[in-house]
Design a protein around this motif. Structure first.
Motif: not given
Length: 455
Positions: A136-138, A183-187, A192-193
């Protein structure tokens, strides 16, 4: 007329003899299978009575992975798993031995504290959308972010763990926040985890032929100063630390903080320790610039970037931190990681009745560590392929994923071993009462000795 009746009686008598012989053959076959199941169960029971550490080998085509487990830890995992099941807190995708063990270690094997931590993790994942974040996230700004926060995975250590590197001294938090948001960096951090858990660890396990569940991390602090510790940087570090400690515990094997000068040791390192728990601090070695060669004791020179004392430059990829070098980029390895057939199983029982096969076994989800959804097919359309992994219909018996009988007989690479990831079975049983009771007997015996339920 009498001749016709005599012929009819003769046919009827022949039919009864045939049916009796069929019943006798079936009873004999079931008796034979019962003996085989009892022998297999006795062997299984004997193996569970062994103490100390034990080695488990899993094989998929051309791959054998060794997993060393401690008996006390294994017992604790079994207890935790059963309690999570009882409280309906164990989704299929997280029903994994090593995941449960990581959470137990994070709470010093206190079961109730671990359950609370686990429940908090499930709530967070649901709210954060973690289960689907890979799709879902790019993170479109990744290339620009790397300019102001150089980081990335590069190679493996000498034991096969992925190596993660950050050049903190080259980080510019203020410029970073012009490109992205916290917020985006945390996503991206969470994504990556998830990628590491589902792709990098399995790929490294295949390459090293041993279970890999943790990373070796290098933080290069050359040039790091107060300028790097802005309010934004502090907030970002605190948020990432909370995510790491609360939702991905015990994934760090060891950390090296390198190029640490006197100022770092006196001021920055004491401040950084406030964000870390005691267990994490114990895994960290702080190395001065002159001690950089110590990294070569843990990481081969070919796997270490030249700016850290290694011989790798990744010139063709524009530098080591942008190359993402590692087993997870090997196409052949990734075929196994993403192949739903590449699962580890242990054979428990195998029962055949007429045209139907009944198999009871433990199925571990694919090497990538993610469980694929069990698909549904119409019953009756593929009876001949009763072990098809894509076939499922309602069943009145608790069953586990079946194993092809032909594969056991003809495939020399097929090997069935034990782990702790369970799935429902995908074929309805339409057997007589005797077979149903036999299967329930096998279920009860298995649960008695293993502590697991096949439900």
């Amino acid at each position: 007329m009498s001749e016709g009746l005599g012929a009819y009686d003769e046919v009827k008598e022949q039919r009864l003899e045939f049916e009796n012989s069929e019943d006798e053959r079936r009873r004999s076959k079931i008796g034979s299978l019962k003996k085989k199941a009892i022998n297999a169960s006795n062997k299984f029971t004997h193996s569970l009575k062994k103490r100390g550490k034990r080695k488990i080998e899993y094989r998929v085509p051309s791959v054998s992975i060794e997993d060393v487990r401690d008996a006390k830890e294994e017992s604790a995992v079994h207890e935790l798993r059963q309690k999570l099941l009882d409280r309906d807190l164990l989704p299929f995708r997280h029903d994994d031995y090593h995941t449960l063990l990581r959470f137990l270690k994070a709470r010093d094997f206190n079961i109730e504290k671990t359950i609370q931590m686990w429940e908090d993790m499930l709530i967070w994942r649901k709210g954060y959308g973690t289960d689907t974040i890979l799709e879902d996230f790019e993170f479109e700004e990744m290339e620009e972010v790397l300019q102001y926060y150089p980081q990335g995975y590069h190679g493996v250590d000498r034991e096969g763990r992925p190596v993660y590197i950050e050049r903190l001294g080259k980080a510019h938090p203020s410029k970073l926040m012009r490109i992205t948001t916290i917020d985006r960096y945390l996503k991206y951090h969470v994504q990556e985890f998830e990628r590491t858990l589902h792709e990098k660890f399995p790929a490294c396990s295949i390459a090293a032929k041993r279970q890999i569940c943790s990373t070796t991390t290098i933080l290069d602090v050359q040039g790091l100063g107060v300028k790097n510790f802005t309010r934004t940087a502090t907030n970002l570090l605190a948020a990432m630390t909370k995510i790491d400690n609360s939702y991905y515990p015990e994934t760090l094997h060891q950390m090296f903080i390198v190029n640490a000068g006197p100022a770092f040791k006196k001021m920055l390192w004491p401040a950084a320790q406030k964000f870390l728990d005691a267990k994490t601090i114990a895994k960290i070695q702080v190395l001065e610039p002159k001690s950089l060669s110590k990294l070569l004791e843990t990481i081969d020179s070919s796997q270490l970037p030249d700016f850290l004392g290694g011989s790798c430059t990744c010139s063709a990829e524009g530098g080591c931190l942008g190359s993402n070098m590692g087993p997870w980029n090997d196409p052949e390895i990734m075929k196994l990681v993403h192949n739903a057939e590449a699962t580890f199983v242990r054979q428990i029982t195998s029962v055949s009745s007429g045209e139907q096969n009944i198999d009871s076994c433990i199925q571990i989800h694919p090497l990538k560590g993610r469980s694929s959804d069990i698909s549904t097919a119409e019953s009756g359309s593929d009876v001949d392929d009763s072990c098809s992994p894509t076939r499922q219909s309602s069943s009145r018996f608790p069953r586990l994923a079946p194993v092809h009988e032909e594969a056991r007989a003809s495939d020399p690479t097929a090997y069935y071993s034990c782990d702790d990831h369970f799935s429902q079975v995908d074929k309805a049983l339409d057997t007589d009462q005797g077979l149903g009771e036999f299967f329930q007997w096998g279920h009860a015996k298995f649960r008695r000795y293993s502590g697991y339920s096949l439900v």
